[in-house]
Write an enzyme that holds these catalytic residues in place. Structure first.
Site, PDB file in Angstrom:
ATOM      1  N   LYS A   1       0.820  -1.220   0.000  1.00 50.87           N
ATOM      2  CA  LYS A   1       0.000   0.000   0.000  1.00 50.87           C
ATOM      3  C   LYS A   1       0.852   1.268   0.000  1.00 50.87           C
ATOM      4  O   LYS A   1       0.481   2.266  -0.616  1.00 50.87           O
ATOM      5  CB  LYS A   1      -0.954  -0.003   1.188  1.00 50.87           C
ATOM      6  CG  LYS A   1      -0.299   0.089   2.554  1.00 50.87           C
ATOM      7  CD  LYS A   1      -1.328   0.052   3.663  1.00 50.87           C
ATOM      8  CE  LYS A   1      -0.677   0.045   5.025  1.00 50.87           C
ATOM      9  NZ  LYS A   1       0.070   1.258   5.338  1.00 50.87           N
ATOM     10  N   THR A   2       2.005   1.235   0.688  1.00 44.11           N
ATOM     11  CA  THR A   2       2.852   2.432   0.716  1.00 44.11           C
ATOM     12  C   THR A   2       3.369   2.757  -0.679  1.00 44.11           C
ATOM     13  O   THR A   2       3.458   3.927  -1.065  1.00 44.11           O
ATOM     14  CB  THR A   2       4.024   2.242   1.700  1.00 44.11           C
ATOM     15  OG1 THR A   2       3.506   1.898   2.982  1.00 44.11           O
ATOM     16  CG2 THR A   2       4.840   3.518   1.829  1.00 44.11           C
TER      17      THR A   2
ATOM     18  N   ASP B   1      -3.738   7.225   4.669  1.00 44.78           N
ATOM     19  CA  ASP B   1      -3.271   5.872   4.949  1.00 44.78           C
ATOM     20  C   ASP B   1      -3.946   5.359   6.224  1.00 44.78           C
ATOM     21  O   ASP B   1      -4.315   6.146   7.097  1.00 44.78           O
ATOM     22  CB  ASP B   1      -1.746   5.909   5.131  1.00 44.78           C
ATOM     23  CG  ASP B   1      -1.135   4.517   5.230  1.00 44.78           C
ATOM     24  OD1 ASP B   1      -1.786   3.543   4.784  1.00 44.78           O
ATOM     25  OD2 ASP B   1      -0.020   4.402   5.753  1.00 44.78           O
ATOM     26  N   GLU B   2      -4.111   4.053   6.330  1.00 43.39           N
ATOM     27  CA  GLU B   2      -4.684   3.410   7.533  1.00 43.39           C
ATOM     28  C   GLU B   2      -6.047   4.030   7.878  1.00 43.39           C
ATOM     29  O   GLU B   2      -6.331   4.355   9.029  1.00 43.39           O
ATOM     30  CB  GLU B   2      -3.726   3.543   8.728  1.00 43.39           C
ATOM     31  CG  GLU B   2      -2.317   3.023   8.481  1.00 43.39           C
ATOM     32  CD  GLU B   2      -2.237   1.501   8.470  1.00 43.39           C
ATOM     33  OE1 GLU B   2      -3.293   0.837   8.484  1.00 43.39           O
ATOM     34  OE2 GLU B   2      -1.116   0.972   8.440  1.00 43.39           O
TER      35      GLU B   2
ATOM     36  N   GLN C   1      -7.606  -5.051   9.825  1.00 47.63           N
ATOM     37  CA  GLN C   1      -6.510  -4.641  10.707  1.00 47.63           C
ATOM     38  C   GLN C   1      -6.904  -3.466  11.603  1.00 47.63           C
ATOM     39  O   GLN C   1      -6.037  -2.745  12.097  1.00 47.63           O
ATOM     40  CB  GLN C   1      -5.273  -4.283   9.874  1.00 47.63           C
ATOM     41  CG  GLN C   1      -4.672  -5.464   9.124  1.00 47.63           C
ATOM     42  CD  GLN C   1      -3.335  -5.121   8.505  1.00 47.63           C
ATOM     43  OE1 GLN C   1      -2.314  -4.989   9.176  1.00 47.63           O
ATOM     44  NE2 GLN C   1      -3.329  -4.982   7.188  1.00 47.63           N
TER      45      GLN C   1
ATOM     46  N   ARG D   1       2.318 -10.762  10.324  1.00 44.91           N
ATOM     47  CA  ARG D   1       3.654 -10.164  10.477  1.00 44.91           C
ATOM     48  C   ARG D   1       4.721 -11.134   9.985  1.00 44.91           C
ATOM     49  O   ARG D   1       5.847 -10.728   9.678  1.00 44.91           O
ATOM     50  CB  ARG D   1       3.959  -9.828  11.945  1.00 44.91           C
ATOM     51  CG  ARG D   1       3.064  -8.824  12.655  1.00 44.91           C
ATOM     52  CD  ARG D   1       2.815  -7.581  11.879  1.00 44.91           C
ATOM     53  NE  ARG D   1       1.585  -7.696  11.105  1.00 44.91           N
ATOM     54  CZ  ARG D   1       1.253  -6.917  10.089  1.00 44.91           C
ATOM     55  NH1 ARG D   1       2.068  -5.966   9.704  1.00 44.91           N
ATOM     56  NH2 ARG D   1       0.117  -7.079   9.439  1.00 44.91           N
TER      57      ARG D   1
END
Length: 670
Positions: free
Chosen positions: A29-30, A215-216, A246, A604
């Site tokens: 996504k970044t 973002d997020e 998330q 993770r």
């Protein structure tokens, strides 16, 4: 664009209307956000100064900014906003401080500062109840995030506890305004209130920020959601990136339903799903997908990977937490030896900070280097912040935040009402609170007794500052600490004498550090102001340095703290009912967020994932039976290996021993 997959390219290319990018864990996504910014500047005639990208942590913002800097060269990047929500709010307040009625040098209260102020107000108003300051501060924070004013909180109050909190909220806000101060929640709330109340100011910011990227987005609360909606307006020039699976911050106001609300706010909303994962093996993703499938979904997605199927997921049954921690640490040592890995390739995750204590002892015993995320940094300790406030005021008497922290540390019988009057006078005359103490007109705002005590303090402190300009500045600072009898203050405000002594030892470390800094300064610039300024800068940079120092060490952190990170080999300990899911979540019927937390932990892991649980665990001094976490039953049966039976463990140990011996032979052969 050539480095992006088809879905990522589609997300970057679409700028005609509002866009929701459903970005699964590890889906890049970044890259989408940073390349979209570059695409808009380099190919779509957007000026960087008219684009704002916001996220939640300084680290994420820093990484995003660095990546954009590699894609947009030279003057073209000038004016681009890449920041946290709070920094964007701070920028707006700084630009509009006159409209808002604040002096330019306003102070920002952190959580400790806010609690200290609430504590003083409770003592002043009620003569007690100060032990409730932490709970009330949390309540006030939630009210601000939900756009509830003090008047509304008082009107809605039901029962003594609610009335106490709501009244404290009213006095707290009045005091902050008088002190020319804001807290962290105000950094979002005040711009929203400004935009709602003054359309012409909003229009100015809408002209400046013509496109927003968030973002997020699943972590936004009500005020953050409104800030974005107001700036974007009806134009719909917006890209939000998020993953409802998330969303793990409901306890601090996050509302994953804000993602659903987008479809109502923008009927023309386009949705693009990023489901290819570039982090984990297919087996780990299968486990994550199967666990999170037990939660209800508005948006469905399923992560996939072409990185191979990978090793089975291991579940270790242990007798108790002693065996659990010993097993994890020795396994890391063994695995490192057999696979020639680095300690930083391993992360141990857990639900609660208390689970790290025994782990630390085991890691120390086996001489394994580790980094504990979430511990209290040196400059965040109460005693260090106290003395740093004195040092900051020595070099800048206009620092109202430092003045407010130290004026009653230790107590000088200068109450909240006196400080409120002082703050109001200073704001009206656009001077610092320290300067206002000696103004002739102060008596009209503050009582004679209060004015007398304020001037006694400034008279003493002027002498301290004068002594610091002499030949022995460090001696002058030590004398200042002795004058205020800070050691006795620590003993009065610490749980034990041993704790007070440790805290005073930290103060001595700080002064020694200042002395060392002073010794290294060039003779031409050998003054205490320069040394303190360097120490203040070190305070600001400490977090960055801590991140750099974490390399080469096993990483210990809570599941919450692990979000956004990745590690080749992950251990999640304490997979038991009442730990994960947590007891309070079970009682509140909030299992969905706990499942999302488990999902975050699983995703993770890049190459291997190991989960542990105990048959018994010590609680409140006695050993209690533990039940396996319900999330273990939700894992794909064919992809997990249970270890914990004596015969099975003996066989595995024998096989592992052979592998370790072979690794040692190869090591010596090399």
């Amino acid at each position: 664009m050539s480095k992006l997959n088809p879905r990522q390219r589609e997300a970057v290319d679409y700028i005609d209307g509002p866009l929701l990018v459903l970005a699964g864990a590890g889906s890049g996504k970044t890259s989408v956000i940073t390349r979209k910014i570059a695409y808009m500047v380099n190919h779509c005639n957007y000026k960087a100064a008219n684009i704002a990208a916001v996220t939640f942590t300084n680290k994420a913002a820093r990484e995003m900014k660095e990546r954009v800097g590699q894609l947009i060269k030279g003057p073209a990047s000038r004016g681009l906003t890449v920041s946290t929500f709070h920094n964007l709010g701070l920028t707006i307040i700084r630009k509009e401080h006159k409209v808002l009625g604040y002096k330019a040098g306003f102070s920002i209260f952190d959580q400790q500062d806010a609690q200290a102020l609430i504590k003083d107000l409770l003592i002043q108003q009620h003569g007690g109840d100060s032990d409730q300051a932490e709970a009330i501060q949390h309540r006030i924070s939630n009210w601000k995030n939900d756009m509830v004013s003090p008047a509304q909180a008082i009107a809605q109050a039901d029962g003594p506890a609610d009335i106490l909190s709501a009244t404290a909220y009213e006095h707290y806000q009045r005091a902050l305004k008088a002190y020319n101060a804001l807290d962290f929640d105000d950094l979002i709330l005040i711009p929203v209130q400004l935009f709602l109340g003054q359309p012409e100011v909003l229009e100015k910011w809408q002209r400046k920020i013509r496109y927003m990227l968030v973002d997020e987005y699943q972590d936004t609360n009500i005020t953050q959601y409104l800030l974005v909606k107001l700036i974007v307006g009806d134009r719909g020039k917006l890209t939000v990136v998020g993953d409802d699976d998330q969303s793990i911050y409901a306890w601090r106001g996050a509302r994953p339903e804000n993602m659903v609300q987008l479809q109502t706010d923008y009927p023309q909303l386009k949705i693009i799903k990023l489901e290819q994962n570039y982090r984990s093996t297919a087996r780990i993703l299968k486990a994550a997908n199967q666990v999170i499938a037990h939660n209800p979904h508005v948006f469905d997605k399923s992560l996939w990977s072409d990185l191979g199927y990978g090793d089975p997921i291991r579940i270790l049954r242990c007798r108790n937490e002693e065996v659990e921690c010993e097993r994890v640490v020795t396994e890391i040592l063994d695995h490192k030896l057999r696979n020639n890995t680095e300690f930083c390739d391993y992360a141990i995750l857990y639900r609660g900070n208390h689970q790290s204590r025994l782990l630390e002892l085991k890691l120390q015993h086996h001489q394994v280097p580790y980094n504990l995320t979430g511990g209290t940094s040196f400059f965040s300790r109460h005693e260090i912040k106290d003395i740093m406030a004195y040092l900051k005021l020595i070099i800048n008497t206009d620092d109202d935040n430092a003045f407010l922290r130290l004026i009653n540390t230790p107590r000088r019988k200068i109450g909240a009402a006196t400080l409120e009057g002082l703050g109001t006078y200073a704001t009206q005359h656009d001077i610092s609170m320290y300067t206002a103490c000696n103004e002739q007109g102060l008596e009209q705002q503050v009582g004679d007794a209060g004015v007398k005590r304020l001037r006694e303090f400034t008279y003493w402190f002027d002498k301290v500052r004068e002594n610091c300009q002499g030949e022995k500045p460090i001696w002058a600072i030590r004398e200042m600490i002795a004058d205020i009898d800070y050691e006795a203050w620590l003993h009065q405000n610490s749980a034990s004498s041993a704790t007070a002594e440790k805290r005073y030892a930290n103060v001595n470390i700080l002064i020694e550090s200042l002395e060392n800094t002073l010794a290294k300064i060039d003779e031409d610039d050998n003054n205490i102001e320069t040394a303190i300024s360097k120490l203040v800068l070190r305070d600001l940079m400490e977090r960055q340095e801590e991140e750099d120092e974490a390399s080469g060490k096993v990483q210990l952190m809570t599941l919450h703290a692990s979000k956004g990170l990745e590690f080749p080999h992950v251990y999640i300990i304490g997979m038991e009912e009442e730990l994960l899911p947590h007891r309070s979540s079970i009682e509140e019927d909030n299992i969905e967020e706990e499942r999302r937390l488990c999902y975050v932990g699983i995703t993770r892991a890049k190459r291997s994932l190991t989960l542990t649980l105990c048959a018994k665990r010590k609680q409140f001094g006695e050993m209690l039976d533990c039940a396996p976490s319900r999330f273990l039953d939700e894992l794909p049966y064919d992809d997990i290996v249970w270890e914990g039976g004596p015969e099975q463990d003996a066989s595995l140990a024998k096989e592992r021993g052979k592998q370790t011996l072979a690794s040692l032979k190869n090591l010596f052969a090399d």
